[in-house]
Motif scaffolding. Structure first.
Motif, PDB file in Angstrom:
ATOM      1  N   THR A   1       0.651  -1.198  -0.001  1.00 48.69           N
ATOM      2  CA  THR A   1       0.172   0.007   0.105  1.00 48.69           C
ATOM      3  C   THR A   1       0.906   1.154   0.036  1.00 48.69           C
ATOM      4  O   THR A   1       0.627   2.316  -0.668  1.00 48.69           O
ATOM      5  N   ALA A   2       1.906   1.221   0.762  1.00 44.91           N
ATOM      6  CA  ALA A   2       2.847   2.479   0.569  1.00 44.91           C
ATOM      7  C   ALA A   2       3.412   2.543  -0.562  1.00 44.91           C
ATOM      8  O   ALA A   2       3.750   3.897  -0.922  1.00 44.91           O
TER       9      ALA A   2
ATOM     10  N   THR B   1       0.756   4.081  -2.946  1.00 42.99           N
ATOM     11  CA  THR B   1       0.650   5.510  -2.416  1.00 42.99           C
ATOM     12  C   THR B   1       1.879   6.418  -2.858  1.00 42.99           C
ATOM     13  O   THR B   1       1.693   7.655  -3.329  1.00 42.99           O
ATOM     14  N   PHE B   2       3.117   5.911  -2.892  1.00 42.73           N
ATOM     15  CA  PHE B   2       4.402   6.497  -3.363  1.00 42.73           C
ATOM     16  C   PHE B   2       4.171   6.699  -4.888  1.00 42.73           C
ATOM     17  O   PHE B   2       4.304   7.855  -5.475  1.00 42.73           O
TER      18      PHE B   2
ATOM     19  N   SER C   1       5.320   7.799   2.603  1.00 39.25           N
ATOM     20  CA  SER C   1       5.184   6.431   2.184  1.00 39.25           C
ATOM     21  C   SER C   1       6.501   5.787   1.937  1.00 39.25           C
ATOM     22  O   SER C   1       6.594   4.575   2.313  1.00 39.25           O
TER      23      SER C   1
ATOM     24  N   SER D   1       7.952   1.868   3.667  1.00 38.92           N
ATOM     25  CA  SER D   1       8.598   0.904   2.807  1.00 38.92           C
ATOM     26  C   SER D   1      10.198   0.648   3.158  1.00 38.92           C
ATOM     27  O   SER D   1      10.505  -0.543   3.472  1.00 38.92           O
TER      28      SER D   1
END
Length: 278
Positions: A156-157, A160-161, A187, A191
Motif C-alpha cells: 500500500t505504501a 501511495t508513493f 510512504s 517501505s
C-alpha cells in the motif's frame, strides 16, 4: 543491537534522526558559516569526534565467524540466499524498481523553474517536503510501530508513493505539489522501515553482511539510475509526462510483485520473523 521485538521501532527512530539531520543540517551549516568558516568546520569536526567516540565505545557481544575459503559460490552466496528467501528478494527488488521509476525528485529544478515558477526559495521548499513527510512518518512509526499485515502495508505504501508521484507530476499548484511530495516521503519511509527490519530479522548471522551488501548495492544503483532515467525520459517526452509515467510504472510494479511474491504479500507481524539458515 536491538532485540527483535524493538527492531522496527529502532529502524523508524533511525530514519527519524536521519531526516532531522537532513533538514536541520544544511540550514544550521549556512548559519554557522555566516559566523565564520572556522566556527562552522570546527563544530563539524567536533561532531565527527563525538560520533567516533560513541561508536568506539560500543561493546557488542558476537561470535567471530570462521573464515571460509573464497570460492565462486561464496562470492555469490548473498544472491543465492535471496533466491531462496523470496520474501527478501521481493522486498529488495520492489524498492529497486519503485525508486528507479518514481524518481520525481530529480525533476524538482525543472518544476521549480519552468512549471511552478517558484524560484530558488520554492525549490528549497520542494526539496524539503519529502524529508518533512518522512520525518513525520518516522516519528509516528517509532511511537506506534506496525502491529500486523505488514506485507499489505508495504505494498500500500508503494502504491501511495506512485499516486503521490502522479499528483506531483500533474500539479501546477505549489501547495499541492508540496503536499504530494510530503506524502511521497512518508510512504517511502514505511517501505524502508519494513524492508530494513525484514532483512535484519530474516537473515541469519552468517549471511547478514552479504545480504546487506546486496541491499546497499540495489539502493545506491536505484537512486542514481532513477535520476538518470527521469532525466532521459523527461528529455524525450517532457518532464510532466515523465514523472506521471514513473508514478504509473511504480503502481504497476507493486501489482506485479504482489502476484509473484505471495509470501511478501502475506507477511504479518515483523516480530514473528525468524532467520532461516542456509
Amino acid at each position: 543491537m536491538a532485540p527483535p521485538a524493538l527492531l522496527p521501532r529502532a529502524q523508524a527512530m533511525l530514519s527519524s534522526l536521519f531526516m532531522t539531520s537532513s533538514i536541520v543540517g544544511p540550514s544550521l551549516g549556512g548559519l554557522l558559516y555566516g559566523i565564520g568558516p572556522v566556527v562552522c568546520y570546527g563544530l563539524s569536526t567536533a561532531g565527527f569526534t563525538v560520533a567516533f567516540a560513541g561508536t568506539f565505545s560500543l561493546r557488542l557481544l558476537h561470535t567471530v565467524p570462521t573464515k571460509e575459503p573464497i570460492t565462486f559460490a561464496s562470492v555469490f552466496a548473498g544472491l543465492s540466499f535471496l533466491n531462496r528467501r523470496r520474501d527478501l528478494l521481493g522486498a529488495i527488488t520492489l524498492d529497486l524498481f519503485a525508486v528507479l521509476l518514481g524518481g520525481a525528485t530529480a525533476m524538482l529544478p525543472v518544476y521549480a523553474d519552468g512549471i511552478l515558477h517558484v524560484g530558488p526559495v520554492g525549490l528549497g521548499l520542494l526539496r524539503a517536503a519529502p524529508a518533512v513527510g518522512a520525518l513525520l512518518m518516522s516519528w509516528g512509526l517509532s511511537r506506534y510501530p506496525l502491529k500486523g499485515r505488514t506485507g499489505l502495508i508495504m505494498f500500500t505504501a508503494v502504491v501511495t508513493f506512485g499516486i503521490a508521484t502522479i499528483v506531483f507530476g500533474a500539479s501546477h499548484t505549489v501547495w499541492l505539489s508540496i503536499v504530494a511530495l510530503m506524502v511521497l516521503g512518508a510512504s517511502d519511509v514505511i517501505s524502508v522501515v519494513i524492508r530494513s527490519s525484514l532483512i535484519q530479522l530474516a537473515t541469519p548471522d552468517s549471511m547478514r553482511g552479504r545480504v546487506s551488501a546486496v541491499n546497499t548495492l540495489f539502493i545506491g544503483s536505484s537512486n542514481q539510475l532513477g535520476e538518470f532515467e527521469s532525466g532521459m525520459l523527461g528529455t524525450a517526452i517532457g518532464p510532466e509526462a515523465a514523472v506521471i509515467a514513473g508514478g504509473i510504472g511504480t503502481i504497476l510494479v507493486a501489482a506485479v510483485w504482489a502476484r509473484f511474491f505471495p509470501r511478501l504479500w502475506a507477511l504479518d507481524r515483523l516480530e514473528d520473523i525468524f532467520p532461516e539458515e542456509q
